[in-house]
Every structure is written in C-alpha cells, then in structure tokens.
Design an enzyme around this catalytic site. Structure first.
Site, PDB file in Angstrom:
ATOM      1  CG  ASP A 182      -0.548  -0.083   2.537  1.00 48.99           C
ATOM      2  OD1 ASP A 182       0.651  -0.385   2.743  1.00 48.99           O
ATOM      3  OD2 ASP A 182      -1.352   0.164   3.468  1.00 48.99           O
ATOM      4  CB  SER A 223      -6.689  -3.857  10.923  1.00 50.63           C
ATOM      5  OG  SER A 223      -6.391  -2.469  10.946  1.00 50.63           O
ATOM      6  CB  SER A 270      -5.302   0.266  14.845  1.00 49.79           C
ATOM      7  OG  SER A 270      -4.764  -0.380  13.742  1.00 49.79           O
ATOM      8  CG  ASP A 282      -4.761  -1.952   8.078  1.00 45.71           C
ATOM      9  OD1 ASP A 282      -4.566  -2.809   7.200  1.00 45.71           O
ATOM     10  OD2 ASP A 282      -3.923  -1.668   8.950  1.00 45.71           O
TER      11      ASP A 282
HETATM   12  C1  GLA Z   1      -0.382  -2.896   8.314  1.00 47.01           C
HETATM   13  C2  GLA Z   1      -0.605  -1.464   7.878  1.00 47.01           C
HETATM   14  C3  GLA Z   1      -1.083  -1.401   6.430  1.00 47.01           C
HETATM   15  C4  GLA Z   1      -0.200  -2.228   5.511  1.00 47.01           C
HETATM   16  C5  GLA Z   1       0.073  -3.601   6.102  1.00 47.01           C
HETATM   17  C6  GLA Z   1       1.096  -4.376   5.327  1.00 47.01           C
HETATM   18  O1  GLA Z   1      -1.586  -3.592   8.369  1.00 47.01           O
HETATM   19  O2  GLA Z   1      -1.536  -0.831   8.716  1.00 47.01           O
HETATM   20  O3  GLA Z   1      -1.151  -0.063   6.015  1.00 47.01           O
HETATM   21  O4  GLA Z   1       0.984  -1.549   5.224  1.00 47.01           O
HETATM   22  O5  GLA Z   1       0.514  -3.526   7.457  1.00 47.01           O
HETATM   23  O6  GLA Z   1       0.586  -4.734   4.103  1.00 47.01           O
END
Ligand code: GLA
Length: 354
Positions: A33, A120, A122, A167
């Site tokens: 990303d 995630s 968060s 995310d």
């Molecule tokens: C975490 C980050 C994302 C992305 C992933 C790896 O989840 O929050 O933005 O970079 O790692 O793909």
C-alpha cells in the site's frame, strides 16, 4: 451549563449514536500500500462497536470498556498522548481539523478483534469512533476514501505508526461476499467476488504481538522510500524489475518483494475469477516466502505456525498484516478440519451506523 465533572446527558434533540467498525483480513498484497502497489483485502465480521451519548459542556469522554480505562479531553484541542487514547484524541482532532462540527459526547467502545493480532483492531477502532462521533454530532458523513485518509493520518501523526491506507479502506469500503482489489497508485477500488466454494480461509494468532510504531514496520517503509528515491520513482511499484535488481541491499530485495507481490495480487484475482482455489493457495505460500526472504518481516513464532498449518493440510499459509508477529492466514480445502486456534473468516459488511 457545564458541570465540569461527570457525564450529564443533555435533554435536547441530540441523540445517541452507535457504530460498528470492522477489522480486516488481507488476502494478499502485503507492504504494497505505501509502495503505490496492489492489495486484496476484505472487511471481516469482527470489529469494534462504539456508542456515543451527548454530553453537555465542551469535552469528550472515552471509555475503553474491555480495558476498564477512560480518557477525557477538551473537544477543542486534545493534547497528545499514547496507547488507545491517542486514537480517540487523534480522531476528534482530525475530524475537527477537517471542518466537522463535533459535539461533546461520552463514547464507550468495546471490540472482538484481539489487539496486535494482525486483524487491524486499530482500523476497526478508528472507523467505529469516527462514525459514532459523526452520528452523535448529527454531522454528514464525509466521502469514505477521505475518511480513510483521515483515519490513516491519525495513525501516522497521533499514534506514530507510518501505516498506509490498506486497513482503513478495507474497513470503510468492504462489501459482504467480496474482496477489494485496491490500486494504491490511483486509489481505484474494484470489488472481486470471494466465492470460496466450500474452501475456508482461517486466521491463527501467532502469539507474537506486533505493534506497528515499535516494530520493524517503520524501518521497512524507510528502506522502501530510500530505494524509490535511488531509482528516481515516486513509489517502488513504478520501478522496473531490471532497475530494482541493480539496487544495493536491502533495497534490491525490498523492491523484489513489492514487484512480485503486486503480480501475485492480480494472479489471485484471476484465480478467484476462474474458481481455482488451489492456485490461490500456491500464491499465499509464495507471498509468505517473499515476505520472509525478501522483506525480512517474519519472526520464529510465525514461521513455526506456518509450518504447523501446512502440516495440518493448509493448501496455502502466509503471515498477514504488518508482520513481525500477528496473525497467519491459511486456506483449507473443503472438508478439512479447523486447525487448533483457527478462526474462519468471511467477508463482512463495511463500517456502519447501527
Ligand atoms: C499494516 C498497515 C497497512 C499495511 C500492512 C502491510 O496492516 O496498517 O497499512 O501496510 O501492514 O501490508
């Protein structure tokens, strides 16, 4: 009117608002990303629920129900802090900075995404807080891509994790039964039907908790930016494979991961469209090998778990999310038993008011 102390509900038309923010699974496309590449995430049915009640006065109170902790700060200008409080304060500050007229409120949240598990928690917290705060203020919801950027600014500027948009876009724009093919160079988003035909996607927590702000995540990001600068491109995804191979280490392997991972995302989209889940499994394995060998983002607990899942019959397994711990995603053929500790995940609805 302000009491200055406890939460007092005002007897006005202001109404309580609840919202649910989902976590996400990233099927494939890791660490692409922030490199202007491709990913294929989906929102899951686990997440965070936040309920906001109007208060009088001029402050926001936030209650982390699962932790038994609270925070309180002025609506007009929260100070910086750490931990989960940084998310709540950052959301309030960034929504205000974006011109949203927020209302004083007491927000209670709880969730069922384990923190640090790579699903995630968060983004789930950010999107639930955003929608609940907008709801209690009676404010119009901004464009969801803009909202994802706002949540991402909170992580970058308030929490100190230089994470990308993966995310937040998955949590805000996910769709039941679909994964999202996201092109981070243009933010073009395409829904791809995720028809598992009896196969199962499962996640298993490695037990090694990761924390973006403190792990190797920010370091990888800096290495990628340095490599892109060296090649004279804005993002590593714009590099050619031949130019990338001439980079000094570690840039060479970092770029190799990004370019090969982008190709695997489109190969996965093709395999899904063809109903070839066996091929998807092979692509998950290849993604894991690339993250381990070229991106150096694995840890022993994750390696042991991937091996255990493969031995238990997984057709593909890979580390997921920011790496350096967290969850492993595995694909199981129809009829396979769920390995110990595994949770089946399916694409659920996006963040929403309840
Ligand atoms: C975490 C980050 C994302 C992305 C992933 C790896 O989840 O929050 O933005 O970079 O790692 O793909």
């Amino acid at each position: 009117m302000a009491t200055g102390t406890a939460a007092t509900t005002i007897p006005t038309a202001a109404a309580a608002a609840s919202a649910r923010g989902p976590g996400r699974v990233n099927l494939i496309g890791e660490h692409t990303d922030y490199n202007g590449g491709l990913a294929l995430p989906f929102a899951i049915d686990r997440g965070v629920t936040a309920t906001a009640d109007p208060l009088d006065g001029d402050r926001v109170e936030v209650v982390a129900e699962d932790l038994g902790e609270t925070d309180a700060f002025p609506l007009s200008g929260p100070e910086r802090t750490e931990g989960w409080r940084a998310f709540a304060r950052g959301i309030v500050a960034e929504l205000s900075a974006a011109g949203v007229e927020l209302a004083p409120a007491r927000v209670v949240f709880s969730g069922d995404v384990p923190q640090g598990s790579g699903l995630s928690s968060s983004a789930a917290l950010e999107t639930a807080l955003c929608l609940a705060l907008l709801g209690v203020a009676g404010a119009e919801e901004p464009d969801r891509v803009e909202l994802a950027k706002l949540c991402s600014r909170v992580e970058n500027d308030w929490v100190g994790a230089e994470t990308g948009l993966l995310d937040q876009l998955a949590s805000l724009l996910g769709a039941e039964g679909h994964a999202l093919r996201i092109d981070f160079a243009t933010l073009a988003i395409e829904r791809v039907p995720l028809d598992l035909r009896g196969w199962q996607l499962v996640t298993v927590d490695s037990g090694a908790a990761h924390e973006h702000a403190g792990s190797g995540y920010n370091e990888r990001r800096e290495e990628c930016e340095a490599a892109a600068r060296e090649l004279g491109v804005a993002y590593l995804s714009e590099a050619t494979a031949a130019a990338a191979e001439r980079l000094p280490e570690p840039g060479r392997r970092r770029a190799r991961h990004v370019l090969s991972e982008n190709a695997r995302v489109d190969a996965t989209v093709d395999a899904l469209r063809a109903g070839d889940l066996e091929a998807v499994g092979g692509l998950l394995d290849a993604s894991h090998a690339s993250l381990r060998d070229d991106y150096d983002s694995s840890v022993p607990e994750v390696e042991a778990l991937v091996e255990r899942l493969k031995r238990a019959g997984a057709v593909g397994a890979r580390m997921m999310g920011g790496g350096f711990g967290g969850a492993v995603l595995a694909l199981l053929a129809p009829g396979a038993d769920l390995p110990a500790g595994a949770t089946a995940v399916v694409p659920g609805p996006p963040a929403r008011r309840l």
